[in-house]
Design an enzyme around this catalytic site. Structure first.
Site, mmCIF file in Angstrom:
data_model
loop_
_atom_site.group_PDB
_atom_site.id
_atom_site.type_symbol
_atom_site.label_atom_id
_atom_site.label_comp_id
_atom_site.label_asym_id
_atom_site.label_seq_id
_atom_site.Cartn_x
_atom_site.Cartn_y
_atom_site.Cartn_z
ATOM 1 N N ARG A 95 0.845 -1.186 0.000
ATOM 2 C CA ARG A 95 0.000 0.000 0.000
ATOM 3 C C ARG A 95 0.888 1.246 0.000
ATOM 4 N NH1 ARG A 95 -3.703 2.439 4.895
ATOM 5 N NH2 ARG A 95 -4.948 3.815 3.584
ATOM 6 N N HIS A 96 0.377 2.337 -0.576
ATOM 7 C CA HIS A 96 1.114 3.607 -0.526
ATOM 8 C C HIS A 96 1.381 4.022 0.927
ATOM 9 C CE1 HIS A 96 -2.526 5.498 0.847
ATOM 10 N NE2 HIS A 96 -3.163 4.829 -0.094
ATOM 11 N N GLY A 97 2.293 4.954 1.112
ATOM 12 C CA GLY A 97 2.641 5.418 2.462
ATOM 13 C C GLY A 97 1.639 6.443 2.998
ATOM 14 N N ALA A 406 1.456 1.857 4.148
ATOM 15 C CA ALA A 406 2.604 1.029 3.726
ATOM 16 C C ALA A 406 2.446 -0.448 4.088
ATOM 17 C CB ALA A 406 3.934 1.581 4.260
#
Ligand SMILES: *[C@@H]1O[C@H](CO)[C@@H](O)[C@H](O)[C@H]1NC(C)=O
Ligand SMILES: *[C@@H]1O[C@H](CO)[C@@H](O)[C@H](O)[C@H]1NC(C)=O
Ligand SMILES: *[C@@H]1O[C@H](CO)[C@@H](O)[C@H](O)[C@H]1NC(C)=O
Ligand SMILES: *[C@@H]1O[C@H](CO)[C@@H](O)[C@H](O)[C@H]1NC(C)=O
Ligand SMILES: *[C@@H]1O[C@H](CO)[C@@H](O)[C@H](O)[C@H]1NC(C)=O
Ligand SMILES: *[C@@H]1O[C@H](CO)[C@@H](O)[C@H](O)[C@H]1NC(C)=O
Ligand SMILES: *[C@@H]1O[C@H](CO)[C@@H](O)[C@H](O)[C@H]1NC(C)=O
Length: 476
Positions: A95-97, A406
């Protein structure tokens, strides 16, 4: 199912209890068991309610040892069955931060802020602090962009993974383009991908070279392309009726009333949206700035568990087990994963070098949760509903633990010689076990057992077919 050995990290007691429950459920996740004692008691910068922030949670809350050393890894938790085992391929779905709130949430936060400024009264120091020393700094144009902390999340994660799997995430493999990067087109994901790469190039002091990434929404944002999901769940309010019902329940009303009492305003001012906005304010202030903001004082731990349930309920019905199409929408990513593993397995078995050593795929919580669900992780015996908050207090479906910023699901394929291939899954850097395997199979399972476990999905789970609004078959 045995819990993994104790590690001496400090975690609050409640966390410890949740963990034990996890281990004894059929899901069979291995969470790190730790001593009691609250991290928060020692660290006033961490809100007591930080472990309930669901998908707005900080990664460090899931792995508290990182608070002391953000680059800490524990290699001994990986236990290949023999010394002959070599890591041959790794796929990481991440996953994105940490990010700013989306426009919709910023609007709610601004409304709440006005209510507090105009209507709240009282002598509490936190209220005084909000009124005199806190300014609204969230704007609609922030639009969910990656924040600086989010850049760091991915830089640090890439370094830790390279230390955990040095033969795969290596400078040599990066330089020879045996590490592939694939990202969702969303700016926060692209920037997370850049940050992940920057972690590695800075670590290895590579200055003269750029490494490509591919943007692939069919793979990383499959949910947008799955018509059946879009029509029947995403654009269909009745798909989330349990969430709406929960908002009218006494548990939720009690939280709203307690907030209203703390602010000394009439109950009608604190709607469920306002309670959510307050919760998000505390969560965002913490995730973005690592501060324990005065907004956090609007909740005690009991309230936070209710807020957590409300969001878990939403994730359950929108991305999880609530509707079959939620997980089926990830069929395309499921097959992509297994075709990579198959290819690496075939190459290794026939004595060739594996072409693609590492695949790093960066997407969303909405990418990970359907896949985790398709694979059968975190499945409780009972459905999460508006009426079973109490019964579900020991549920395994807890997005606070599954999907912080994340969050990452990593699959590592080992070749142990003589055709013996093993597949180790890790969630958020901790070994987990595929649900539905026997105890004997569960630890570092054979790849063939995994393929057998998911045989029905491997033979079917066709994205185009599953996502058609009207299936042409007789089983409608
Ligand atoms: C690492 O993990 C192993 C096995 O899970 C455990 O025995 C050990 O104590 C851990 N080491 C550290 C430094 O946490
Ligand atoms: C809240 O404050 C605003 C602005 O002062 C005022 O117009 C409104 O009537 C107040 N609402 C309540 C319920 O007191
Ligand atoms: C006001 O905010 C500043 C900066 O955020 C902080 O350093 C200071 O301690 C705060 N003062 C009070 C009274 O909370
Ligand atoms: C992300 O990437 C875009 C485009 O490359 C850039 O404009 C932006 O400043 C970057 N950083 C963040 C934190 O969004
Ligand atoms: C791997 O090998 C099997 C058996 O030889 C074959 O059926 C399959 O198509 C191969 N898969 C890939 C991705 O090469
Ligand atoms: C879930 O159901 C299974 C089978 O009915 C049972 O063995 C197990 O104890 C149940 N688990 C929980 C946590 O209730
Ligand atoms: C909660 O669990 C108890 C005991 O298993 C059961 O009798 C009750 O019906 C459940 N309540 C709900 C709302 O599911």
């Amino acid at each position: 199912m045995q819990p993994r050995k104790q590690i001496g990290f400090i975690m609050p007691t409640i966390f410890w209890k949740i963990i034990i429950i996890h281990v004894i459920t059929t899901i069979g996740f291995f969470w790190c068991v730790a001593d009691s004692d609250a991290t928060t008691e020692k660290n006033p910068d961490i809100p007591v309610i930080a472990k309930y922030f669901t998908t707005k949670g900080r990664y460090e809350e899931v792995n508290p040892y990182l608070i002391d050393d953000i680059l800490a890894v524990n290699k001994s938790m990986l236990k290949p069955p023999s010394e002959n085992c070599r890591e041959i391929h790794l796929t990481a779905i991440i996953r994105h931060g940490t990010r700013y709130p989306t426009t919709k949430n910023v609007k709610k936060m601004q409304t709440l802020y006005k209510v507090v400024m105009n209507n709240a009264s009282g002598e509490q120091s936190w209220l005084h602090e909000i009124k005199t020393n806190w300014t609204m700094w969230y704007y609609e144009n922030m639009d969910g962009r990656l924040v600086q902390k989010g850049v760091q999340d991915h830089k640090h994660l890439s370094i830790r993974l390279s230390r955990l799997f040095p033969s795969l995430i290596s400078e040599e493999n990066l330089q020879s383009e045996r590490i592939q990067f694939i990202t969702s087109s969303k700016h926060r994901c692209v920037n997370s991908t850049l940050s992940f790469k920057a972690g590695l190039t800075e670590e290895w002091d590579i200055k003269d070279k750029e490494f490509d990434h591919a943007v692939n929404d069919a793979l990383m944002r499959f949910f947008d392309k799955c018509t059946k999901f879009v029509e029947e769940v995403d654009n269909n309010p009745s798909a989330l009726s349990e969430v709406e019902k929960f908002k009218k329940r006494p548990e939720m009303n009690r939280v709203q009333q307690k907030i209203a009492d703390r602010l000394n305003v009439v109950y009608s001012l604190i709607t469920d949206d306002m309670a959510e906005a307050a919760f998000y304010l505390c969560a965002y202030e913490f995730a973005i700035k690592t501060v324990n903001s005065p907004w956090c004082q609007l909740f005690d731990e009991e309230d936070a568990r209710v807020m957590e349930y409300a969001n878990d309920l939403k994730q359950f019905w929108k991305r999880g087990y609530g509707h079959d199409i939620n997980s089926k929408s990830s069929c395309i990513l499921f097959h992509d994963l297994f075709s990579r593993l198959d290819k690496a397995a075939n190459e290794s078995k026939s004595g060739q070098q594996v072409t693609e050593a590492v695949t790093v795929q960066i997407g969303h919580a909405e990418t990970l949760l359907p896949l985790l669900t398709l694979l059968g992780f975190f499945k409780d015996n009972d459905t999460l509903t508006s009426t079973n908050y109490i019964n579900q207090s020991e549920r395994s479906f807890r997005t606070s633990l599954m999907l912080p910023y994340a969050a990452n699901l990593v699959f590592v394929l080992y070749d142990c010689g003589g055709g013996d291939l093993r597949l180790q899954p890790l969630l958020n850097e901790k070994p987990v076990t595929f649900p539905g395997l026997t105890d004997e199979q569960a630890s570092m399972p054979r790849y063939q057992d995994i393929r057998e476990r998911y045989r029905v999905l491997l033979q079917g789970c066709d994205f185009e077919t599953e996502c058609q609004l009207f299936k042409p078959s007789a089983d409608i």
